[in-house]
Scaffold this motif. Structure first.
Motif, short mmCIF file in Angstrom:
data_model
loop_
_atom_site.label_atom_id
_atom_site.label_comp_id
_atom_site.label_asym_id
_atom_site.label_seq_id
_atom_site.Cartn_x
_atom_site.Cartn_y
_atom_site.Cartn_z
N MET A 17 -65.48 -3.05 26.37
CA MET A 17 -67.07 -2.81 26.82
C MET A 17 -67.01 -1.44 25.88
O MET A 17 -66.52 -0.55 26.86
CB MET A 17 -67.09 -3.61 27.54
N ASP A 18 -68.18 -2.04 24.92
CA ASP A 18 -68.60 -0.43 24.64
C ASP A 18 -69.11 -0.15 25.91
O ASP A 18 -70.64 -0.62 26.06
CB ASP A 18 -68.74 -0.37 23.94
N LEU A 19 -69.51 1.68 26.08
CA LEU A 19 -70.57 1.98 27.33
C LEU A 19 -71.10 2.93 27.15
O LEU A 19 -71.92 3.40 27.89
CB LEU A 19 -69.41 2.03 28.44
N ARG A 20 -70.92 3.65 25.17
CA ARG A 20 -71.90 4.55 25.17
C ARG A 20 -73.32 4.38 25.29
O ARG A 20 -73.67 3.35 25.10
CB ARG A 20 -72.00 4.37 23.58
N PRO A 25 -76.56 1.14 36.07
CA PRO A 25 -76.56 -0.21 35.92
C PRO A 25 -75.60 -1.23 35.49
O PRO A 25 -76.59 -2.36 35.62
CB PRO A 25 -78.76 -0.48 35.75
N ALA A 26 -75.07 -0.97 34.23
CA ALA A 26 -73.99 -1.43 33.60
C ALA A 26 -73.19 -1.92 34.50
O ALA A 26 -71.99 -2.88 34.21
CB ALA A 26 -73.64 -0.68 32.24
N LEU A 27 -72.97 -1.02 35.51
CA LEU A 27 -71.71 -1.72 36.16
C LEU A 27 -71.93 -2.80 37.11
O LEU A 27 -70.46 -3.86 36.79
CB LEU A 27 -71.88 -0.60 37.45
N VAL A 28 -73.02 -3.80 37.26
CA VAL A 28 -72.75 -5.01 37.18
C VAL A 28 -72.40 -5.96 35.93
O VAL A 28 -71.53 -6.31 36.00
CB VAL A 28 -73.97 -5.58 37.65
N GLU A 29 -72.73 -5.59 34.73
CA GLU A 29 -72.40 -5.94 33.67
C GLU A 29 -71.02 -6.07 33.86
O GLU A 29 -70.06 -6.57 33.08
CB GLU A 29 -72.97 -5.83 32.62
N ILE A 30 -70.10 -4.54 33.95
CA ILE A 30 -69.08 -4.62 33.51
C ILE A 30 -67.87 -5.56 34.98
O ILE A 30 -66.88 -6.12 34.50
CB ILE A 30 -68.92 -3.19 34.16
N ARG A 31 -68.66 -5.54 36.08
CA ARG A 31 -67.82 -6.97 36.25
C ARG A 31 -67.71 -8.13 36.48
O ARG A 31 -66.40 -8.55 36.22
CB ARG A 31 -68.47 -6.47 37.70
N HIS A 63 -68.80 12.31 36.59
CA HIS A 63 -68.27 13.32 36.12
C HIS A 63 -66.89 14.14 34.33
O HIS A 63 -66.90 14.79 34.50
CB HIS A 63 -66.86 13.87 37.34
N GLY A 64 -67.88 13.11 33.90
CA GLY A 64 -67.23 12.82 32.79
C GLY A 64 -68.08 12.91 31.64
O GLY A 64 -67.52 12.61 30.51
N GLU A 65 -68.77 12.99 31.75
CA GLU A 65 -69.90 12.71 31.37
C GLU A 65 -70.80 11.28 30.10
O GLU A 65 -71.10 11.56 29.16
CB GLU A 65 -69.92 14.10 29.37
N GLY A 66 -70.00 10.75 31.04
CA GLY A 66 -70.46 9.22 30.22
C GLY A 66 -69.01 8.52 30.01
O GLY A 66 -68.72 9.09 28.97
N PRO A 67 -68.70 7.49 30.63
CA PRO A 67 -68.16 6.67 30.04
C PRO A 67 -68.24 6.31 28.60
O PRO A 67 -69.55 6.06 27.92
CB PRO A 67 -68.10 5.37 30.79
N LEU A 68 -67.66 6.06 27.37
CA LEU A 68 -67.68 6.19 26.27
C LEU A 68 -67.21 4.20 26.18
O LEU A 68 -67.82 3.81 25.71
CB LEU A 68 -66.49 6.33 25.61
N GLN A 69 -65.90 3.95 26.80
CA GLN A 69 -65.69 2.01 26.54
C GLN A 69 -64.62 2.37 27.89
O GLN A 69 -63.87 2.56 28.63
CB GLN A 69 -64.37 2.28 25.59
N VAL A 70 -64.43 0.69 28.46
CA VAL A 70 -63.09 0.81 29.46
C VAL A 70 -62.77 -0.07 28.78
O VAL A 70 -63.57 -1.36 27.83
CB VAL A 70 -64.69 -0.24 30.64
N ARG A 71 -61.78 -0.49 29.33
CA ARG A 71 -60.94 -1.72 28.52
C ARG A 71 -59.88 -2.48 29.55
O ARG A 71 -59.58 -1.46 30.61
CB ARG A 71 -59.57 -1.33 26.89
N MET A 72 -59.24 -3.38 29.63
CA MET A 72 -59.23 -4.18 30.30
C MET A 72 -57.58 -4.94 29.79
O MET A 72 -58.00 -5.56 28.16
CB MET A 72 -59.66 -4.94 31.18
#
Length: 150
Positions: A17-20, A25-31, A63-72
Motif C-alpha cells: 500500500m502506497d502511503l506517500r 488517520p490512514a492507520l484505519v485504512e491500513i488495518r 520519527h521517519g519523515e512519514g511512511p512511503l509504503q507498507v508491504r506484507m
C-alpha cells in the motif's frame, strides 16, 4: 516419490500500500487492508500482526519523515507474516524502556515483544525499511492477548 527440483520455492503472496502523502488517520485504512489481505491468519494472531503493523507505520509518521509504503507477505509454513515499512529517514528505531512519566516511546517495545524477529534495511539512496516477522502458528506464536505480555 517426487523428483527433486532445482526450481526456487514460489515467493509468498505479498501485498503493498502506497502511503506517500498520508497522515495518521490512514492507520484505519491500513488495518482494514491488512485484515482483508491476511484473511487466512486466525483472528488471535491477526490482532498481533495488526498491532505490529500499526506501530511500525506510526513510528514512520512520528520519527521517519512519514511512511512511503507498507508491504506484507504471508508464508503459511511455518506461518509467518512479514511487515515492511519504508521511510526516508536514515535513523534506526530504538527500543526504549517505557516510562510512566512520559507518553509515547512504547511502539518499538511492543514490536520487540510481539515479533519473532525485526530489523532495519538501509537504502543506498537514503532512508530505510523497518521490517518485522510475526509468527502465526506453533509454540512461539501464542497471541499476546492470551498471555501477560510485559
Amino acid at each position: 516419490m517426487p523428483e527433486p527440483s532445482n526450481e526456487p520455492a514460489p515467493a509468498p503472496p505479498s501485498w503493498s500500500m502506497d502511503l506517500r502523502g498520508t497522515t495518521a488517520p490512514a492507520l484505519v485504512e491500513i488495518r482494514r487492508w491488512a485484515s482483508r489481505a491476511l484473511a487466512r491468519v486466525d483472528d488471535a494472531h491477526l490482532g498481533d500482526v495488526l498491532l505490529v503493523a500499526t506501530e511500525l507505520v506510526t513510528n514512520a509518521y512520528d520519527h521517519g519523515e512519514g511512511p512511503l509504503q507498507v508491504r506484507m507477505s504471508h508464508t503459511p509454513s511455518p506461518c509467518r507474516v512479514r511487515i515492511e515499512v519504508d521511510d526516508n529517514c536514515p535513523d534506526h528505531p530504538e527500543v526504549t524502556v517505557p516510562s510512566l512519566e512520559r507518553p509515547g516511546g512504547r511502539g518499538m517495545h511492543i514490536v520487540d515483544k510481539l515479533a519473532h524477529s525485526w530489523g532495519v534495511a538501509e537504502h543506498p539512496a537514503g532512508g530505510k525499511t523497518v521490517w518485522a516477522e510475526v509468527s502465526c502458528d506453533g509454540a512461539d506464536a501464542v497471541p499476546c492477548a492470551a498471555v501477560a505480555c510485559s
